[in-house]
Design a protein around this motif. Structure first.
Motif, PDB file in Angstrom:
ATOM      1  N   UNK A  81     -20.396  69.111  57.961  1.00 38.83           N
ATOM      2  CA  UNK A  81     -19.787  68.973  56.637  1.00 38.83           C
ATOM      3  C   UNK A  81     -19.715  67.491  56.310  1.00 38.83           C
ATOM      4  N   UNK A  82     -20.234  67.132  55.149  1.00 38.60           N
ATOM      5  CA  UNK A  82     -20.183  65.736  54.709  1.00 38.60           C
ATOM      6  C   UNK A  82     -18.887  65.497  53.953  1.00 38.60           C
ATOM      7  N   UNK A  83     -18.177  64.446  54.341  1.00 37.80           N
ATOM      8  CA  UNK A  83     -16.943  64.080  53.645  1.00 37.80           C
ATOM      9  C   UNK A  83     -17.040  62.632  53.198  1.00 37.80           C
ATOM     10  N   UNK A  84     -16.462  62.356  52.058  1.00 36.28           N
ATOM     11  CA  UNK A  84     -16.359  60.984  51.560  1.00 36.28           C
ATOM     12  C   UNK A  84     -14.937  60.488  51.804  1.00 36.28           C
ATOM     13  N   UNK A  85     -14.790  59.183  51.950  1.00 37.93           N
ATOM     14  CA  UNK A  85     -13.461  58.625  52.200  1.00 37.93           C
ATOM     15  C   UNK A  85     -13.045  57.712  51.051  1.00 37.93           C
ATOM     16  N   UNK A  86     -11.780  57.833  50.654  1.00 42.12           N
ATOM     17  CA  UNK A  86     -11.200  57.039  49.570  1.00 42.12           C
ATOM     18  C   UNK A  86      -9.937  56.342  50.087  1.00 42.12           C
ATOM     19  N   UNK A  87      -9.568  55.263  49.435  1.00 36.50           N
ATOM     20  CA  UNK A  87      -8.365  54.536  49.836  1.00 36.50           C
ATOM     21  C   UNK A  87      -7.103  55.163  49.258  1.00 36.50           C
ATOM     22  N   UNK A  88      -6.083  55.302  50.092  1.00 37.33           N
ATOM     23  CA  UNK A  88      -4.751  55.679  49.640  1.00 37.33           C
ATOM     24  C   UNK A  88      -4.171  54.497  48.864  1.00 37.33           C
ATOM     25  N   UNK A  89      -3.705  54.724  47.630  1.00 33.57           N
ATOM     26  CA  UNK A  89      -3.255  53.615  46.784  1.00 33.57           C
ATOM     27  C   UNK A  89      -1.945  52.994  47.261  1.00 33.57           C
ATOM     28  N   UNK A  90      -1.202  53.696  48.129  1.00 35.95           N
ATOM     29  CA  UNK A  90       0.077  53.169  48.612  1.00 35.95           C
ATOM     30  C   UNK A  90      -0.069  52.320  49.871  1.00 35.95           C
ATOM     31  N   UNK A  91      -0.788  52.823  50.856  1.00 39.59           N
ATOM     32  CA  UNK A  91      -0.843  52.086  52.128  1.00 39.59           C
ATOM     33  C   UNK A  91      -2.250  51.657  52.545  1.00 39.59           C
ATOM     34  N   UNK A  92      -3.269  51.954  51.715  1.00 37.56           N
ATOM     35  CA  UNK A  92      -4.628  51.519  52.020  1.00 37.56           C
ATOM     36  C   UNK A  92      -5.332  52.345  53.078  1.00 37.56           C
ATOM     37  N   UNK A  93      -4.700  53.393  53.583  1.00 42.96           N
ATOM     38  CA  UNK A  93      -5.362  54.244  54.578  1.00 42.96           C
ATOM     39  C   UNK A  93      -6.470  55.047  53.907  1.00 42.96           C
ATOM     40  N   UNK A  94      -7.381  55.551  54.728  1.00 46.05           N
ATOM     41  CA  UNK A  94      -8.514  56.290  54.192  1.00 46.05           C
ATOM     42  C   UNK A  94      -8.208  57.781  54.141  1.00 46.05           C
ATOM     43  N   UNK A  95      -8.564  58.401  53.021  1.00 46.08           N
ATOM     44  CA  UNK A  95      -8.352  59.830  52.802  1.00 46.08           C
ATOM     45  C   UNK A  95      -9.717  60.506  52.717  1.00 46.08           C
ATOM     46  N   UNK A  96      -9.934  61.534  53.534  1.00 44.79           N
ATOM     47  CA  UNK A  96     -11.214  62.248  53.558  1.00 44.79           C
ATOM     48  C   UNK A  96     -11.230  63.352  52.504  1.00 44.79           C
ATOM     49  N   UNK A  97     -12.339  63.437  51.764  1.00 40.86           N
ATOM     50  CA  UNK A  97     -12.514  64.446  50.718  1.00 40.86           C
ATOM     51  C   UNK A  97     -13.861  65.133  50.935  1.00 40.86           C
ATOM     52  N   UNK A  98     -13.912  66.466  51.004  1.00 42.17           N
ATOM     53  CA  UNK A  98     -15.211  67.151  51.122  1.00 42.17           C
ATOM     54  C   UNK A  98     -16.130  66.755  49.970  1.00 42.17           C
ATOM     55  N   UNK A  99     -17.384  66.512  50.283  1.00 38.66           N
ATOM     56  CA  UNK A  99     -18.314  66.021  49.263  1.00 38.66           C
ATOM     57  C   UNK A  99     -18.431  66.985  48.086  1.00 38.66           C
ATOM     58  N   UNK A 100     -18.312  68.286  48.349  1.00 37.62           N
ATOM     59  CA  UNK A 100     -18.448  69.240  47.241  1.00 37.62           C
ATOM     60  C   UNK A 100     -17.292  69.144  46.251  1.00 37.62           C
ATOM     61  N   UNK A 101     -16.213  68.448  46.612  1.00 43.53           N
ATOM     62  CA  UNK A 101     -15.092  68.258  45.684  1.00 43.53           C
ATOM     63  C   UNK A 101     -15.274  67.042  44.784  1.00 43.53           C
ATOM     64  N   UNK A 102     -16.296  66.228  45.061  1.00 43.71           N
ATOM     65  CA  UNK A 102     -16.555  65.064  44.217  1.00 43.71           C
ATOM     66  C   UNK A 102     -17.076  65.520  42.845  1.00 43.71           C
ATOM     67  N   UNK A 103     -17.028  64.633  41.878  1.00 46.72           N
ATOM     68  CA  UNK A 103     -17.514  64.967  40.534  1.00 46.72           C
ATOM     69  C   UNK A 103     -19.011  65.220  40.563  1.00 46.72           C
ATOM     70  N   UNK A 104     -19.515  65.952  39.557  1.00 46.39           N
ATOM     71  CA  UNK A 104     -20.945  66.249  39.495  1.00 46.39           C
ATOM     72  C   UNK A 104     -21.755  64.962  39.329  1.00 46.39           C
ATOM     73  N   UNK A 105     -21.185  63.982  38.614  1.00 40.85           N
ATOM     74  CA  UNK A 105     -21.887  62.707  38.451  1.00 40.85           C
ATOM     75  C   UNK A 105     -22.003  61.948  39.764  1.00 40.85           C
ATOM     76  N   UNK A 106     -20.943  61.979  40.566  1.00 40.91           N
ATOM     77  CA  UNK A 106     -20.980  61.321  41.877  1.00 40.91           C
ATOM     78  C   UNK A 106     -22.003  61.998  42.780  1.00 40.91           C
ATOM     79  N   UNK A 107     -22.001  63.333  42.805  1.00 48.34           N
ATOM     80  CA  UNK A 107     -22.975  64.048  43.630  1.00 48.34           C
ATOM     81  C   UNK A 107     -24.406  63.793  43.150  1.00 48.34           C
ATOM     82  N   UNK A 108     -24.571  63.647  41.832  1.00 49.83           N
ATOM     83  CA  UNK A 108     -25.905  63.348  41.290  1.00 49.83           C
ATOM     84  C   UNK A 108     -26.398  62.001  41.813  1.00 49.83           C
ATOM     85  N   UNK A 109     -25.547  60.977  41.799  1.00 49.88           N
ATOM     86  CA  UNK A 109     -25.961  59.648  42.244  1.00 49.88           C
ATOM     87  C   UNK A 109     -26.263  59.646  43.741  1.00 49.88           C
TER      88      UNK A 109
END
Length: 425
Positions: free
Chosen positions: A270-298
């Protein structure tokens, strides 16, 4: 590098049509051109504009048909990636008349130090004609030397290393009426046939209008994205790319899962993307299929684009602008135009509706192509550089300082929808 692609009697195109990537004698954006092995100028980008149902996608499909027939007519696909659309092996000629003419497909392209001219003529039952020529290096003029010529199932005028193959065919009569001689010889590992065959393998065709290309690349079971992320160098390059285009993604990772199947355990990723937590800067994993269609297109675009740039190959893309911001499309144009990011002279040929990018700052006039369909359902392909404007009884070429996008929307170059009100209709 692709120099010219010519075809006829395919889908909405009835007459002989040529997409010409040999640079015209115009002055704008000279730095965007590539030099071939004969030191002649070739385009690295071509954009095809047109109304819905005008036939611009059929230009891409015509090349796809030719490519698939070269690669698959011998029914051997172990060399191929999973992006081959076998459904595009059935000929679809122009339907709106009573003619029974064959369909023709021809390419002029360069590999290493040679320029080749290859093509075939085909109808629904058989290959009518097939040929391969190579440009003569000793001649100052554009002169080509015959490698082979085929009529029906008879291969004649064969030279060099292909003679042995033609002799086998004369004795055995095993060349099928729908099998290309090039494909047959390439699968026998004849070097010159392999050279042409592998050029077709490296030339990719992507369709982003139906999401099939995106689904193929992001598919969990056999995803080239998984293979890419398993390579640390390629993974870093992808992460730098998504940061450069501001997708808000910090990185990617793979989650490995063991799946029990009737044949035993199978590993899935399973491919996951990581984003920064805006409060403490930690990384949050998100399944790639939850990304926007534009992000998946790129992300799905990145794989064929990076491969083309690395290999210096040809990339045809239908509906490149679908789900894509115009500034991102301009970013891709810069990638292919730049000698720094495109040192091996990869080429991008795409169909689009994005008028925002149709500007003299992005394109030379010979890089802009239009498709227009007449009242008989016949499509016509022409470049902005060759288009003649009619004003006050005279004709003149489009100036390099013209407002291409604005003039196109106003219908000065045709190739726009002919709209009527419902009441009028």
């Amino acid at each position: 590098m692709l120099h010219q692609f010519t075809f006829s009697n395919f889908k909405s195109f009835k007459k002989t049509t040529t997409l010409d990537l040999i640079a015209a004698s115009i002055t704008e954006h000279a730095q965007d051109l590539a030099n071939d092995c004969f030191d002649e100028k070739v385009l690295k980008v071509s954009a095809i504009f047109g109304a819905n149902a005008s036939g611009k996608s059929n230009v891409v499909k015509a090349f796809d048909f030719m490519r698939n027939n070269v690669l698959l007519s011998f029914f051997r696909s172990n060399d191929l990636d999973q992006d081959i659309e076998t459904s595009n092996l059935t000929l679809d000629p122009f339907k709106f008349d009573n003619s029974i003419e064959p369909s023709d497909f021809e390419v002029l392209f360069s590999v290493d130090e040679n320029i080749y001219n290859y093509g075939f003529s085909i109808d629904v039952d058989r290959i009518r004609e097939e040929f391969l020529y190579v440009r003569d290096k000793k001649s100052k003029k554009e002169k080509f030397t015959n490698i082979f010529y085929r009529t029906g199932n008879d291969v004649e005028e064969v030279t060099g290393e292909l003679k042995s193959v033609s002799n086998i065919l004369k004795i055995s009569k095993i060349l099928g009426s729908r099998t290309l001689f090039l494909s047959f010889a390439a699968n026998l590992e004849i070097p010159i046939a392999r050279t042409v065959y592998e050029w077709f393998i490296s030339s990719k065709v992507m369709d982003y209008g139906q999401d099939t290309s995106e689904r193929l690349i992001l598919n969990k079971r056999a995803s080239p994205l998984v293979r890419l992320l398993q390579d640390d160098k390629q993974k870093l390059a992808l992460e730098n790319f998504v940061k450069a285009i501001d997708l808000g993604i910090e990185g990617f990772s793979l989650i490995e899962n063991e799946i029990l199947t009737p044949s035993g355990a199978d590993t899935r990723y399973q491919v996951v993307s990581t984003h920064k937590n805006i409060d403490d800067g930690s990384l949050v994993a998100v399944p790639l299929h939850n990304e926007s269609s534009g992000t998946k297109k790129m992300i799905s675009l990145y794989i064929p684009i990076s491969r083309a740039l690395q290999e210096g190959s040809v990339l045809f893309v239908d509906e490149l602008d679908a789900k894509l911001h115009p500034l991102l499309l301009r970013y891709l144009l810069i990638l292919f135009h730049s000698n720094e990011s495109n040192p091996k002279n990869a080429q991008l040929i795409f169909a689009t509706h994005d008028v925002f990018s149709l500007d003299k700052s992005n394109f030379r006039r010979d890089e802009i192509w239009f498709v227009d369909k007449n009242d008989q359902g016949i499509s016509d392909l022409y470049s902005l550089d060759s288009y003649l404007l009619e004003e006050n009884g005279t004709t003149k070429k489009v100036r390099k300082d013209a407002s291409y996008g604005k003039d196109y929307i106003l219908g000065r170059y045709k190739s726009v929808p002919k709209l009527k009100s419902l009441m009028e209709e």
